[in-house]
Structures are given as C-alpha cells and as structure tokens.
Write an enzyme that holds these catalytic residues in place. Structure first.
Site, PDB file in Angstrom:
ATOM      1  N   ARG A   1       0.958  -1.290  -0.242  1.00  0.00           N
ATOM      2  CA  ARG A   1       0.053   0.092   0.120  1.00  0.00           C
ATOM      3  C   ARG A   1       0.835   1.186   0.060  1.00  0.00           C
ATOM      4  NH1 ARG A   1      -4.656   2.490  -1.024  1.00  0.00           N
ATOM      5  NH2 ARG A   1      -4.804   4.306   0.073  1.00  0.00           N
TER       6      ARG A   1
ATOM      7  N   HIS B   1       0.735   4.221  -2.975  1.00  0.00           N
ATOM      8  CA  HIS B   1       0.447   5.471  -2.421  1.00  0.00           C
ATOM      9  C   HIS B   1       1.728   6.484  -2.886  1.00  0.00           C
ATOM     10  CE1 HIS B   1      -1.004   8.471   0.728  1.00  0.00           C
ATOM     11  NE2 HIS B   1       0.150   9.052   0.137  1.00  0.00           N
TER      12      HIS B   1
ATOM     13  N   ASN C   1      -4.868   8.357   4.888  1.00  0.00           N
ATOM     14  CA  ASN C   1      -3.761   7.512   5.103  1.00  0.00           C
ATOM     15  C   ASN C   1      -4.091   6.388   6.003  1.00  0.00           C
ATOM     16  OD1 ASN C   1      -4.406   8.240   7.715  1.00  0.00           O
ATOM     17  ND2 ASN C   1      -2.230   9.162   8.039  1.00  0.00           N
TER      18      ASN C   1
END
Ligand SMILES: *[C@@H]1O[C@H](CO)[C@@H](O)[C@H](O)[C@H]1NC(C)=O
Ligand SMILES: *[C@@H]1O[C@H](CO)[C@@H](O)[C@H](O)[C@H]1NC(C)=O
Length: 329
Positions: A63, A67, A95
């Site tokens: 992740r 991101h 987040n």
C-alpha cells in the site's frame, strides 16, 4: 536545409534541457552493483524478519509503495513525517490503511544498510521501498521479479498533494481508468494492480454503503453476493468500532494469488472499485482470464509493477538520498 536542421536540433535540444521530464529518468536493474553490491540480500533479510513478526507487513508495504508512486512519483515522499511547518503526505486523512508496519520495514532495512560502511547513505529510501515491496509479494506467495533501481528521494511531501490522486473505493471503471492513465498505466495494468487486494484488510466504513444504503428501497448492492453481504453485515454492524478490520480476500487473505479474480466472479469483491472490474463488460474478460490463468496474471502484474515503479522518478537536482527516510536532509 543545413541551417534549418541546425535550428531544429538546437530547439529540440533546448526542449530537453529546459523541460526535463521526470518520467524519462533511466532506472536500471543492478544500479547498486558497484555502490552497495549486497543491497538486495540485506533488504530481503530485514523484510523477512519483519514478515515473520507480522503478516500486516505485506499489505502495509504494498500500500505504501502504491501511495508513494501515485502521489508525486516513487520518491519516498510518503515516508516523510510532518513537522510544525509542513503537513506531510502520510498525514492526509486517506492514510488510514498506511499501517505503520510498512514504514517500519523501510526504516529497518535502511538501518541495516547504513550499518555497512560502503552502503551508508548510498541507497535511496525510494529504492528500498521498491525492493521491500517486491520482497513482501514473493514472501506471501506471489511472483518475484527484478526491480529497476536508481530513484532519488523527493524533496517535497505535502498532505494537500494527496487530494484526488488515490483511487476511492467507490470508483467506477471510467474513474479508475482515468486515474491510472494519468500515471501512464493501462486498464490491464489497473486490473493487475487491483489484485493487490488479494492481501490486506479494510475498515467497514469504506464499503458500508454497499451493505446498508446502496440506493433508495435497495439497501444492498445487487452486484454483491447475497451470502457474502450477510457475512459482511454481521462483521460490520451499523455501530461498528471503526478499528474493526475486514480481509479484502475472504478466501485466501494471506496468500498473494489470483483468488482475488475468482472472488470477483462470485460477487465477492469488497469495494465497488473491485466488483466493478467484473460487472463492467469492458474489464470482465481480463478478470475471467486471470481467474483461471495465474501465470498470465503474474506476468501482467510484474509488468504493471515495473511501470508503476517508473512513475515520477526523481533524478539530478529533483532529489537526493535521505539520511533519515522520515525527514528531509
Ligand atoms: C494518519 O494521519 C493522522 C492525522 O491525520 C495521524 O495522526 C496518523 O498517525 C497517520 N497514520 C499513519 C499510519 O501515519
Ligand atoms: C455466492 O458465494 C457462494 C460461496 O460463498 C457461491 O457458492 C455462490 O455461487 C455465489 N453466488 C453467486 C451468485 O455468485
């Protein structure tokens, strides 16, 4: 004619000089062969230790890489901590799923590299993250692949830059395709990268609309498997604790595999943005192919990850090698 060519050459040259495209940066495998020859083994060994402590390392690292690359390019800007004068990317409200285990993996690997005099402050945090991501995928049963290296760490990390840059769980196919296209990725790449949801978890609020208030008179999303919808309602009652985590692949949550696509065929994609890959006729053939052919999926996934790793790469004066991955030098 000669004069015209000279002018053309000069103007092309000035284009390259004055508009250097960060995506033209040349990454290559074995970038550190003479700088820190053991970099891959050192990173893998730290990632393996972390993986043995907690499986969350896998989705958290994946992740984090995704991101990082989608917001300002693959430059470790997502790892920067906020200061009094700068609210960094990692503190954007989106987040929630950036579990600390991803950050910790990079920081541990960086410390192990820094313990070797030859490697100290010679390997970028962005490259460490790219290597660690490959390693967590392989450790959880997914394909391994050679990682292109040579990224620098970025000099900017702003929470405001996150707005509109990450896919939302409610996205339809057009929205997914246009966001990925903005990063040079095709629909095939997007479908392959979506399969990262074969590991990891989510929180109930991200999909509660699908089980409680989909449309007037129709509380449950009709593309959701009825049995699965009932299970989700049981795990996510309306007043659920926001910390409750739901596996995104209910069948093999700890294996990086193509069961993600088989789940979609059964109406068991957790987010709208997962299930739409099967319900939209434009992407369904790819889902069906990869559901039965894991080799074809692995190949497409490696290609998509390699392209993802090239997004917005920093070189020259646009970056440096951070001494501390969480702070600018
Ligand atoms: C996410 O951002 C919030 C502030 O918005 C912060 O308190 C939290 O520590 C951040 N989470 C992670 C994993 O960095
Ligand atoms: C719903 O899921 C079950 C397995 O949990 C499966 O047997 C069934 O075929 C699925 N239904 C549909 C419509 O795909």
């Amino acid at each position: 004619m000669g004069r015209f060519n000279l002018i053309l050459t000069l103007s092309l040259l000035s284009l390259f000089l004055f508009f250097p495209s960060p995506t033209l940066a040349q990454l290559r495998q074995n970038f550190y062969a003479n700088i820190c020859p053991n970099v891959e083994n050192i990173v893998r060994s730290e990632v393996t230790k972390k993986f043995q402590q907690t499986f969350v390392t896998v989705p958290a690292t994946l992740r984090l890489f995704f991101h990082d690359c989608f917001v300002q390019g693959c430059d470790a800007s997502v790892i920067i901590a906020s200061t009094a004068s700068n609210k960094a990317e990692k503190d954007h409200p989106d987040n929630l799923s950036l579990a600390g285990d991803g950050f910790d993996t990079v920081i541990k690997a960086k410390a192990a590299l820094d313990a070797i005099p030859q490697c100290r402050n010679r390997v970028s945090c962005a490259d460490i993250l790219a290597l660690a991501t490959r390693d967590v995928i392989a450790l959880s049963g997914g394909p391994s692949y050679a990682v292109e290296l040579g990224r620098l760490d970025g000099l900017v990390s702003r929470a405001s830059d996150v707005n509109g840059r990450l896919p939302a769980p409610t996205f339809n196919l057009n929205q997914l395709n246009s966001l990925f296209a903005a990063n040079g990725l095709t629909q095939q790449d997007m479908i392959a990268l979506s399969a990262a949801h074969t590991v990891g978890f989510s929180h109930c609020e991200k999909f509660s609309n699908r089980i409680y208030n989909f449309a007037p008179g129709r509380p449950v999303d009709p593309t959701l498997n009825r049995t699965y919808a009932t299970q989700l309602q049981a795990m996510c009652p309306k007043n659920v604790d926001p910390r409750v985590a739901i596996n995104m692949d209910p069948i093999t949550p700890r294996a990086f595999d193509n069961v993600y696509f088989r789940n979609l065929q059964q109406g068991m994609g957790l987010f709208t943005s997962d299930q739409v890959l099967f319900s939209d006729g434009r992407s369904r053939p790819t889902v069906n192919t990869w559901a039965r052919d894991s080799q074809a999926f692995n190949k497409a996934f490696i290609q998509a990850m390699t392209k993802l790793g090239r997004v917005g790469v920093k070189t020259g004066r646009n970056g440096n090698i951070r001494r501390d991955c969480g702070a600018f030098n």
